[in-house]
Design a protein around this motif. Structure first.
Motif, PDB file in Angstrom:
ATOM      1  N   ASN A  43       0.836  -1.205   0.000  1.00  0.00           N
ATOM      2  CA  ASN A  43       0.000   0.000   0.000  1.00  0.00           C
ATOM      3  C   ASN A  43       0.872   1.257   0.000  1.00  0.00           C
ATOM      4  N   GLY A  44       1.975   1.216   0.762  1.00  0.00           N
ATOM      5  CA  GLY A  44       2.874   2.366   0.839  1.00  0.00           C
ATOM      6  C   GLY A  44       3.494   2.706  -0.503  1.00  0.00           C
ATOM      7  N   SER A  45       3.848   1.681  -1.270  1.00  0.00           N
ATOM      8  CA  SER A  45       4.416   1.932  -2.603  1.00  0.00           C
ATOM      9  C   SER A  45       3.404   2.610  -3.506  1.00  0.00           C
ATOM     10  N   LEU A  46       2.150   2.144  -3.420  1.00  0.00           N
ATOM     11  CA  LEU A  46       1.112   2.771  -4.236  1.00  0.00           C
ATOM     12  C   LEU A  46       0.892   4.207  -3.780  1.00  0.00           C
ATOM     13  N   ARG A  47       0.829   4.397  -2.475  1.00  0.00           N
ATOM     14  CA  ARG A  47       0.587   5.751  -1.958  1.00  0.00           C
ATOM     15  C   ARG A  47       1.753   6.700  -2.264  1.00  0.00           C
TER      16      ARG A  47
END
Length: 193
Positions: A43-47
């Motif tokens: 999720n952090g990579s997407l965000r």
């Protein structure tokens, strides 16, 4: 040495992951978590690429438009206006798997755009571009023999209607039928019928 990530390529990868989620599960399931999982990222990579789900969806919607525009830019616009118009307009119809998927994703985004101002802006730009293209081809084919504005509206409505029919009744609105309906309409504009 840290891995170098091509941000533009990563964003396209995420847009395609969003399309896969939308095609499989519907637009309402295209959450940050589900799209990240589909893309094989955290999720952090997407965000890091998209601060919000809305940003991701707007980007994914714009990617559909950009893919279509790239295909159109690759076409040769020389030659008989009637034949050239048909070549260009067929690129807008869901005649193969890639374009069928784009069409389904586009329709999902368009429905959401009715209640989402950020998506609405993209949908309106695309609507205006398609309407301008229809006007261009009507003018090229029929010139001053017709009411160009009315015929551009008819052509635009025809393209939209064929796309919706192909999405909702693909067994009836086959690629062959879509081609035939468009060709018949363009023949009428050209005065061939």
């Amino acid at each position: 040495m840290p891995k170098i990530v091509d941000a533009a390529e990563r964003r396209r990868h995420l847009a395609e992951a969003a399309w896969r989620v939308i095609l499989r599960d519907g637009l309402e399931q295209a959450s940050v978590r589900n799209v990240a999982r589909e893309a094989g990222l955290s999720n952090g990579s997407l965000r890091h690429m998209f601060g919000t789900q809305a940003e991701l969806l707007v980007f994914a919607m714009n990617q559909v438009v950009e893919r279509i525009e790239r295909r159109l830019e690759a076409l040769d616009s020389a030659g008989d206006p009637r034949a050239t118009a048909e070549r260009f307009l067929l690129e807008l119809l869901p005649l193969d798997r890639t374009r069928q998927e784009e069409n389904l994703v586009w329709l999902a985004f368009t429905a959401r755009a009715l209640v989402d101002p950020e998506l609405r802006e993209c949908a309106e730009r695309s609507y205006d571009a398609l309407r301008a293209g229809c006007r261009r081809w009507v003018t090229a084919i029929a010139g001053d023999r017709v009411d160009v504005e009315q015929e551009a509206d008819r052509l635009h409505a025809l393209l939209d209607g064929l796309a919706v029919h192909a999405a909702t009744r693909p067994e009836v609105a086959t690629a062959e039928k879509l081609r035939s309906v468009l060709a018949g309409h363009l023949d009428t504009l050209a005065g061939l019928r």
